[in-house]
Design a protein around this motif. Structure first.
Motif, PDB file in Angstrom:
ATOM      1  N   LYS A 193     -11.460  -3.505   0.579  1.00  0.00           N
ATOM      2  CA  LYS A 193     -11.875  -2.106   0.678  1.00  0.00           C
ATOM      3  C   LYS A 193     -13.385  -2.046   0.822  1.00  0.00           C
ATOM      4  O   LYS A 193     -14.127  -2.561  -0.008  1.00  0.00           O
ATOM      5  CB  LYS A 193     -11.422  -1.323  -0.559  1.00  0.00           C
ATOM      6  CG  LYS A 193     -11.732   0.164  -0.464  1.00  0.00           C
ATOM      7  CD  LYS A 193     -11.121   0.957  -1.590  1.00  0.00           C
ATOM      8  CE  LYS A 193     -11.921   0.756  -2.876  1.00  0.00           C
ATOM      9  NZ  LYS A 193     -11.464   1.641  -3.955  1.00  0.00           N
ATOM     10  N   GLU A 194     -13.853  -1.409   1.891  1.00  0.00           N
ATOM     11  CA  GLU A 194     -15.285  -1.340   2.152  1.00  0.00           C
ATOM     12  C   GLU A 194     -15.880  -0.018   1.692  1.00  0.00           C
ATOM     13  O   GLU A 194     -17.012   0.026   1.222  1.00  0.00           O
ATOM     14  CB  GLU A 194     -15.544  -1.551   3.649  1.00  0.00           C
ATOM     15  CG  GLU A 194     -15.168  -2.956   4.124  1.00  0.00           C
ATOM     16  CD  GLU A 194     -15.603  -3.217   5.557  1.00  0.00           C
ATOM     17  OE1 GLU A 194     -16.103  -2.282   6.206  1.00  0.00           O
ATOM     18  OE2 GLU A 194     -15.451  -4.371   6.026  1.00  0.00           O
ATOM     19  N   ARG A 195     -15.166   1.076   1.893  1.00  0.00           N
ATOM     20  CA  ARG A 195     -15.674   2.364   1.378  1.00  0.00           C
ATOM     21  C   ARG A 195     -14.511   3.325   1.217  1.00  0.00           C
ATOM     22  O   ARG A 195     -13.407   3.098   1.717  1.00  0.00           O
ATOM     23  CB  ARG A 195     -16.747   2.944   2.292  1.00  0.00           C
ATOM     24  CG  ARG A 195     -16.389   3.117   3.725  1.00  0.00           C
ATOM     25  CD  ARG A 195     -17.629   3.471   4.549  1.00  0.00           C
ATOM     26  NE  ARG A 195     -18.677   2.487   4.416  1.00  0.00           N
ATOM     27  CZ  ARG A 195     -18.737   1.336   5.097  1.00  0.00           C
ATOM     28  NH1 ARG A 195     -17.787   1.054   5.972  1.00  0.00           N
ATOM     29  NH2 ARG A 195     -19.705   0.493   4.920  1.00  0.00           N
ATOM     30  N   GLU A 196     -14.827   4.438   0.535  1.00  0.00           N
ATOM     31  CA  GLU A 196     -13.788   5.408   0.195  1.00  0.00           C
ATOM     32  C   GLU A 196     -14.387   6.799   0.229  1.00  0.00           C
ATOM     33  O   GLU A 196     -15.553   7.004  -0.127  1.00  0.00           O
ATOM     34  CB  GLU A 196     -13.211   5.079  -1.192  1.00  0.00           C
ATOM     35  CG  GLU A 196     -12.094   5.990  -1.639  1.00  0.00           C
ATOM     36  CD  GLU A 196     -11.531   5.562  -2.991  1.00  0.00           C
ATOM     37  OE1 GLU A 196     -10.715   4.623  -2.996  1.00  0.00           O
ATOM     38  OE2 GLU A 196     -11.930   6.155  -4.011  1.00  0.00           O
TER      39      GLU A 196
ATOM     40  N   GLN B   8      -9.349   5.674   2.408  1.00  0.00           N
ATOM     41  CA  GLN B   8      -9.885   4.354   2.109  1.00  0.00           C
ATOM     42  C   GLN B   8     -10.054   3.579   3.422  1.00  0.00           C
ATOM     43  O   GLN B   8      -9.180   3.593   4.278  1.00  0.00           O
ATOM     44  CB  GLN B   8      -8.945   3.580   1.185  1.00  0.00           C
ATOM     45  CG  GLN B   8      -8.885   4.137  -0.236  1.00  0.00           C
ATOM     46  CD  GLN B   8      -7.986   3.296  -1.124  1.00  0.00           C
ATOM     47  OE1 GLN B   8      -7.056   2.657  -0.651  1.00  0.00           O
ATOM     48  NE2 GLN B   8      -8.281   3.296  -2.407  1.00  0.00           N
ATOM     49  N   CYS B   9     -11.212   2.900   3.518  1.00  0.00           N
ATOM     50  CA  CYS B   9     -11.500   2.068   4.709  1.00  0.00           C
ATOM     51  C   CYS B   9     -11.415   0.615   4.288  1.00  0.00           C
ATOM     52  O   CYS B   9     -12.158   0.171   3.400  1.00  0.00           O
ATOM     53  CB  CYS B   9     -12.893   2.398   5.250  1.00  0.00           C
ATOM     54  SG  CYS B   9     -13.364   1.361   6.646  1.00  0.00           S
ATOM     55  N   LEU B  10     -10.504  -0.139   4.916  1.00  0.00           N
ATOM     56  CA  LEU B  10     -10.298  -1.545   4.582  1.00  0.00           C
ATOM     57  C   LEU B  10     -10.591  -2.400   5.810  1.00  0.00           C
ATOM     58  O   LEU B  10     -10.336  -1.992   6.952  1.00  0.00           O
ATOM     59  CB  LEU B  10      -8.852  -1.800   4.138  1.00  0.00           C
ATOM     60  CG  LEU B  10      -8.447  -1.447   2.709  1.00  0.00           C
ATOM     61  CD1 LEU B  10      -8.375   0.055   2.541  1.00  0.00           C
ATOM     62  CD2 LEU B  10      -7.100  -2.064   2.370  1.00  0.00           C
TER      63      LEU B  10
ATOM     64  N   HIS C 294     -11.217  -2.040  11.374  1.00  0.00           N
ATOM     65  CA  HIS C 294     -10.807  -1.518  10.071  1.00  0.00           C
ATOM     66  C   HIS C 294      -9.460  -0.836  10.169  1.00  0.00           C
ATOM     67  O   HIS C 294      -9.027  -0.468  11.261  1.00  0.00           O
ATOM     68  CB  HIS C 294     -11.833  -0.499   9.537  1.00  0.00           C
ATOM     69  CG  HIS C 294     -13.217  -1.043   9.398  1.00  0.00           C
ATOM     70  ND1 HIS C 294     -14.130  -1.051  10.438  1.00  0.00           N
ATOM     71  CD2 HIS C 294     -13.856  -1.614   8.331  1.00  0.00           C
ATOM     72  CE1 HIS C 294     -15.261  -1.581  10.034  1.00  0.00           C
ATOM     73  NE2 HIS C 294     -15.127  -1.928   8.747  1.00  0.00           N
TER      74      HIS C 294
ATOM     75  N   PHE D 174       0.849  -1.192   0.000  1.00  0.00           N
ATOM     76  CA  PHE D 174       0.000   0.000   0.000  1.00  0.00           C
ATOM     77  C   PHE D 174       0.886   1.243   0.000  1.00  0.00           C
ATOM     78  O   PHE D 174       1.931   1.270   0.654  1.00  0.00           O
ATOM     79  CB  PHE D 174      -0.900   0.043   1.251  1.00  0.00           C
ATOM     80  CG  PHE D 174      -1.896  -1.088   1.330  1.00  0.00           C
ATOM     81  CD1 PHE D 174      -3.094  -1.020   0.633  1.00  0.00           C
ATOM     82  CD2 PHE D 174      -1.629  -2.221   2.102  1.00  0.00           C
ATOM     83  CE1 PHE D 174      -4.013  -2.054   0.725  1.00  0.00           C
ATOM     84  CE2 PHE D 174      -2.537  -3.250   2.179  1.00  0.00           C
ATOM     85  CZ  PHE D 174      -3.737  -3.172   1.490  1.00  0.00           C
TER      86      PHE D 174
ATOM     87  N   CYS E 234       0.646   5.109   1.127  1.00  0.00           N
ATOM     88  CA  CYS E 234      -0.203   6.031   1.875  1.00  0.00           C
ATOM     89  C   CYS E 234       0.657   7.035   2.627  1.00  0.00           C
ATOM     90  O   CYS E 234       1.817   6.775   2.929  1.00  0.00           O
ATOM     91  CB  CYS E 234      -1.122   5.267   2.832  1.00  0.00           C
ATOM     92  SG  CYS E 234      -0.242   4.377   4.130  1.00  0.00           S
TER      93      CYS E 234
ATOM     94  N   ARG F  20      -7.474  11.306  -0.637  1.00  0.00           N
ATOM     95  CA  ARG F  20      -8.304  10.111  -0.607  1.00  0.00           C
ATOM     96  C   ARG F  20      -8.177   9.377   0.729  1.00  0.00           C
ATOM     97  O   ARG F  20      -7.094   9.190   1.248  1.00  0.00           O
ATOM     98  CB  ARG F  20      -7.902   9.193  -1.756  1.00  0.00           C
ATOM     99  CG  ARG F  20      -8.803   7.962  -1.963  1.00  0.00           C
ATOM    100  CD  ARG F  20      -8.271   7.086  -3.079  1.00  0.00           C
ATOM    101  NE  ARG F  20      -8.034   7.848  -4.290  1.00  0.00           N
ATOM    102  CZ  ARG F  20      -8.976   8.107  -5.205  1.00  0.00           C
ATOM    103  NH1 ARG F  20     -10.190   7.664  -5.037  1.00  0.00           N
ATOM    104  NH2 ARG F  20      -8.679   8.805  -6.293  1.00  0.00           N
TER     105      ARG F  20
END
Length: 1173
Positions: free
Chosen positions: A399-402, A391-393, A381, A370, A372, A389
């Motif tokens: 990846k669940e949402r961004e 990102q929620c992993l 998470h 990754f 970041c 950006r």
């Protein structure tokens, strides 16, 4: 800079950093590091110089060349030693004692400073893998080397997953896994890199450490960075890479356009110099960024580039998580820890929910790369931030949402929430501040400001938001109204107190600023950045270290106190203030009559005095008292503000309390201001207290006068008496009325104590206390006055005569003491006094005195009453026996203990036999059987009683013999065996009743073995006297018997068969009808039953008494209740004298001699004048 396009194969710094030696071509170039000027070129090699190395002490350096030679140069740039070998590289040990040489043929040679080879290391590749770079680790230590190159990640747990607790909890099951202390580190680790593309490590002994590490390029140079923590490697990959000290690659330092042949670290700095194939020399500065994460009191940071240390800021516990890859990012939240490495992210969790638990284990592994800028971890998470950006992993890497922001993300922080629904606080460069929930795709804009966000924090109740912008301004907003509450300049970071809603702190400009509510800021010096604020602890990051700073919350507390906000001040104090601050809070609250807060504060400082005051005020309030001025006056009095307290007492109408206060304080001048008009009671009380004070400050005369004026006579008397002022006491006593009994008796007590018995007697007479007067006379030994009082008042007889008797006894006037005891009716005490004296005489070996005292005791026992008759008669006979024994033993003691004896051998012999026969049952205290037998043995042997001597010596063998007698007794025991086994007949005692010769050793004691008649002994020579005791026939009184004996009747003519013997029971009788011969019945053989074991006494009738001559009869005239004893002398021509006091018998000549010597009876010590009377 470039050196004429020559290949730079090696370079070396002088240890002090002032010179740089460069291997360029076949020369060595010496440069000044301060300005880069060439100091001197050195020529000595004929071919390319491959290596150069400076010794650590700076005194010499070595160079190796393709001409197969090594030259050792001095610090003055002079060559001093040269030897041949094809050398490609070299390195000195830390202490400069050994030089390691890398050779073209793949061999490493370790030589001492004289050039002698000590160790030779042959590598596996041999000549096909020339060694172009070697280096000794400059560190003074080396951790246990662990080689993990061949470990398979799938089959063996990753090293980064192992957790070693530095400070484990007591009783924890992980205690056994506590990280071991490093091995005793040594400066003998050699790093070797060859063109077999391998990196290896060796001990000074040549033993390899771990396995070879593959490099994937041909290494040309190896060098340790700083203190041996890292390795620099360069070569055919045209770059210099950074490795850990055990060979794990961390990253690239700088890329070049040609092969890198050398790299060196400038001493004591973070600068690296690189030499290349094309002659380029480059300088780099290495700066390591801080990789860390913080959540409340847990702080995680990178260590040694590959490890992570988690520190508990409160308990100071630490745990190290070891890894073998570069740590790029760290995030920590509650029981979660996320570590980002180049190719993966590891998620750790705590073993337990214990707040002090520090043991982590791997929960998940996300095997992805990754990119970041920021990493955040939540309960379920991870959040990756890359510019705009978010990102929620999940922990599985899905990846669940961004979220995509309008501007660059400058700050992100987890602000808590339920697991899986945590909230994030996000600050953007454009000034926007957003709140994001990880389970919601929509971001909530909290507020928008015009400057970029640098730092954010939200208060504990989430009502206020603190922001630090790019202008170093701290701004505080109300989240609900968006209102700017206040702003403060010079801030670089901010943190709210997690335990107090209205307190925050921010740092900047070298100061720590604490702000409470809307009060002014309190400043104190502090270096670093504030990252957390919990109670009284502020967590501060300074350079690379995190520390918890204990900051007293005194300033904000005092700000609340100034506004009388006592409850809020108490809440601040609970966060952490000094004891002085607690006392100040308690006092302020008490003066403000805020008793609840004051009680808590005084409890904190354990001030029981003020707690008692508050408790008493609360009790008074419960009873209905509500005068706050009176309460405050009490408070002021406790605080020492007496004048303020007095004013309030007067204002509240309680002048008496002010009077009492000033009186207790000895401030009598102020107290007089509060005296009521015409109130004698208060005036008297004031004078009394003033007198007390005068007494305490050591002004006793003034105190006496004040006490007398106040009517306190007792205290005046006590002071006068304690100081010995008799005149003052006389004055007081004569002024007192005789009805005032107690003060007068006190005066008499002090008169007596101060040796003035006359005044004491006068005072007792005045009071009429006759008993005390009697005791006074007794104590002062004024016996005549005491006896005079006794005559008038017989009830005091015991009070006078008993002490008088004791006083006489103490002054050795025993007879008078006994009379006094008798007068007092205390026969038992008289006996006890003599018993004690007797006991002391025995203990002091004064046996003559002991005999005398026992005789006195025996006579004392006869003066008895009827109730004690039997007991006292037993005591009489016992004491008489002891008196005779001790009287006899006195001679034996003198013989054995003193150097000379005035007693004849025959006397000592008789005394020894007497004692031997008298002590058959028990031995009295102080009498030694050894002394008695020793004297008997010696005198028996001397006088020819050899059989008795043998007996005495045999008896002595069974006793404990003193050392001083040992030799004499052993010698006597031997020599007595040469003597005949019989006694001399001259020594055999004769019974004058039955004319039987008795043995010297008589089992029956001092009686005849034939007729059982007791022997009568002389009290001086202890020979058997020619006396026979006879008894009176029933019906004949002592007075009649004496009268009959005194008749001196004429004797009848001799006729045959005039003796008639009759035996009636146990007595022998001479009948009245029997014709008496001219010979006296005692001179003839007195008949008795032969062989009888019972003693048959001689009983005489009136006729026999008439026949006796007065001069032949001795009578012991004992007082009642004893009977008289009668003795008849069987040898009238041998004169015997009896003491009329103690009734002891003596040969007349012996008695007269003893009387001449002592002027008294040797036994009872009765004076001769007294005896004649």
């Amino acid at each position: 800079f470039v050196v004429r396009h020559l290949c730079i194969y090696d370079l070396a710094f002088k240890p002090d950093g002032t010179q740089l030696i460069i291997a360029a071509g076949n020369r060595l170039l010496v440069y000044d590091t301060s300005d880069g000027t060439l100091i001197q070129p050195l020529k000595g090699h004929k071919d390319t110089v491959y290596c150069v190395a400076y010794a650590k002490d700076g005194k010499r350096f070595a160079s190796g060349s393709a001409d197969k030679s090594v030259i050792i140069w001095t610090s003055k740039l002079e060559g001093i030693l040269k030897y041949t070998s094809k050398i490609t590289c070299c390195s000195w040990t830390n202490d400069g004692q050994y030089l390691a040489l890398g050779m073209f043929n793949g061999i490493v040679s370790i030589r001492n400073k004289n050039g002698e080879e000590k160790v030779k290391i042959e590598r596996a590749g041999g000549a096909s893998t020339p060694i172009w770079s070697i280096c000794w680790n400059p560190s003074s230590g080396w951790e246990d080397f662990r080689h993990r190159a061949d470990e398979q990640e799938e089959s063996v747990p990753s090293r980064s997953e192992e957790i070693l607790v530095l400070k484990s909890r007591p009783g924890s099951p992980q205690c056994s896994q506590t990280e071991k202390r490093p091995l005793e580190e040594r400066n003998d680790i050699l790093a070797v890199a060859d063109w077999g593309q391998k990196l290896s490590f060796y001990h000074l002994s040549g033993k390899q450490i771990g396995k070879d590490r593959m490099l994937n390029f041909d290494p040309c140079c190896v060098s340790y960075f700083t203190k041996g923590e890292y390795i620099l490697l360069g070569g055919s990959d045209k770059q210099v890479s950074l490795f850990t000290k055990d060979g794990v690659r961390l990253g690239t330092i700088g890329e070049q356009s040609s092969w890198v042949w050398t790299c060196r670290v400038k001493p004591d700095s973070n600068y690296v110099v690189i030499g290349c194939q094309d002659g380029t020399i480059s300088f780099y500065q290495l700066i390591f960024s801080t990789v860390h994460g913080l959540y409340k009191d847990r702080y995680a940071y990178r260590d040694s580039m590959t490890d992570v240390i988690v520190q508990h800021l409160i308990t100071e516990q630490k745990v190290r998580i070891k890894g073998r890859e570069l740590v790029k990012k760290i995030a920590i939240y509650k029981n979660r820890l996320a570590i980002q490495m180049p190719e993966k992210i590891l998620i750790y969790e705590l073993y337990s929910d214990d707040s002090s638990d520090m043991y982590y284990r791997v929960k998940e592994k996300i095997a992805k790369k990754f990119e970041c800028n920021l990493l955040v971890v939540c309960s379920e998470h991870i959040i990756l931030c890359q510019e705009k950006r978010l990102q929620c992993l999940s922990f599985k890497g899905i990846k669940e949402r961004e979220w995509l922001m309008e501007s660059l993300i400058r700050y992100i922080k987890v602000i808590g929430g339920p697991p899986g629904r945590e909230g994030l606080l996000v600050g953007l460069k454009n000034g926007q501040i957003l709140k994001i929930f990880v389970d919601n795709v929509f971001a909530i804009v909290l507020l928008k400001q015009y400057t970029a966000v640098r730092c954010l924090d939200m208060s504990a109740s989430r009502n206020k938001l603190a922001v630090v912008d790019e202008n170093d301004t701290c701004l505080v907003y109300d989240i609900h109204t968006k209102e700017l509450l206040f702003q403060e300049p010079n801030a670089n970071s901010v943190a709210w107190n997690t335990q107090c809603e209205d307190m925050l702190c921010f740092s900047g400009g070298g100061y720590l600023n604490i702000k409470a509510s809307n009060f002014p800021v309190h400043q104190q010096k502090l270096q670093g950045f504030v990252v957390g604020y919990n109670g009284s602890k502020i967590f501060c990051l300074h350079v690379f270290s995190m520390s918890a700073v204990e900051v007293p919350q005194s300033a904000p507390m005092y700000q609340y106190l100034e506004r009388k906000m006592f409850k809020e001040a108490y809440q601040i104090a609970c966060l952490g203030v000094t004891d002085t601050d607690w006392k100040e809070l308690a006092m302020e609250a008490l003066e403000g009559l805020e008793f609840e807060t004051a009680k808590k504060a005084f409890t904190r400082v354990r001030d029981l005095r003020y707690l008692e005051l508050i408790s008493s005020i609360e009790e008074r309030k419960k009873l209905g008292e509500n005068n706050n001025e009176l309460f405050l006056a009490d408070v002021y009095a406790y605080q020492g503000k007496f004048h303020e307290a007095a004013k309030l007492y007067r204002k509240s109408g309680h002048e008496s309390l002010a009077l009492e206060m000033y009186s207790d304080l000895r401030m009598f001048d102020h107290a007089k201001d509060f005296l009521g008009p015409g109130d004698p009671k208060d005036t008297k009380m004031l004078i009394k207290k003033q007198a007390d004070w005068a007494k305490n400050i050591n002004e006793p005369r003034a105190a006496v006068e004040m006490y007398l004026s106040a009517g306190e006579h007792m205290k005046a008397i006590e002071i006068s008496g304690d100081h010995g002022w008799v005149d003052m006491l006389i004055e007081i006593a004569r002024k007192l009325d005789k009805a005032e009994r107690e003060p007068l008796l006190k005066c008499a007590f002090y008169f007596k104590k101060l040796a003035n018995p006359g005044y004491a007697a006068e005072t007792y007479m005045r009071v009429g206390d006759l008993k005390a007067l009697v005791h006074l006379h007794v104590e002062t030994h004024h016996w005549e006055e005491a006896f005079a009082l006794c005559e008038k008042h017989p009830e005091f007889k015991d009070d006078v005569y008993v002490p008088y008797a004791q006083w006489l006894a103490e002054n050795d006037r025993f007879e008078e003491a006994q009379k006094a005891f008798h007068k007092a009716g205390r026969q038992r005490e008289a006996v006890q006094v003599l018993e004690q004296l007797t006991h002391n005489a025995v203990l002091e070996s004064r046996f003559n005195d002991a005999a005398y005292y026992y005789w006195m005791l025996s006579m004392q026992c006869l003066d008895i009453n009827e109730q004690q008759k039997t007991e006292m008669l037993q005591k009489f006979h016992h004491f008489q026996h002891l008196a005779e024994v001790y009287h006899a033993y006195h001679a034996i003691h003198s013989y054995t203990e003193e150097p000379f004896s005035f007693h004849l051998p025959e006397t000592l012999f008789n005394i020894s036999r007497f004692l031997l026969h008298s002590l058959t049952k028990e031995t009295p205290l102080g009498i030694s059987k050894v002394n008695t037998l020793f004297a008997l043995a010696k005198q028996s042997k001397a006088l020819g009683a050899y059989k008795l001597a043998r007996y005495a010596y045999d008896k002595l063998q069974g006793l404990h013999i003193p050392a001083r007698f040992q030799k004499s007794i052993e010698l006597g025991s031997l020599t007595i065996r040469s003597k005949p086994f019989h006694d001399s007949e001259e020594l055999v005692p004769l019974c004058y009743r039955c004319s039987t010769n008795n043995p010297l050793l008589n089992n029956l004691g001092n009686v005849c073995v034939n007729c059982r008649q007791p022997f009568v002994f002389s009290a001086s020579s202890y020979e058997v006297l020619h006396l026979v005791e006879f008894y009176l026939e029933d019906g004949i009184t002592d007075e009649e018997a004496v009268a009959l004996i005194d008749l001196e009747a004429p004797r009848l003519n001799k006729r045959e068969n005039k003796w008639q013997e009759t035996m009636n029971g146990e007595s022998l009788r001479l009948d009245d009808n029997t014709d008496i011969e001219d010979d006296d019945p005692f001179t003839a053989k007195l008949s008795f039953e032969q062989g009888s074991s019972e003693f048959v006494p001689v009983v005489v009738n009136r006729a026999v008494l008439r026949s006796m001559s007065r001069r032949d009869v001795l009578i012991k005239r004992w007082p009642k209740p004893l009977r008289w004893q009668y003795y008849r002398s069987l040898l009238p021509d041998a004169s015997i004298t009896m003491c009329p006091s103690c009734f002891q018998m003596f040969h007349t000549e012996d008695y007269e001699l003893l009387v001449l010597q002592h002027n008294c009876c040797p036994f009872c010590r009765r004076r001769i004048a007294e005896s004649n009377q």
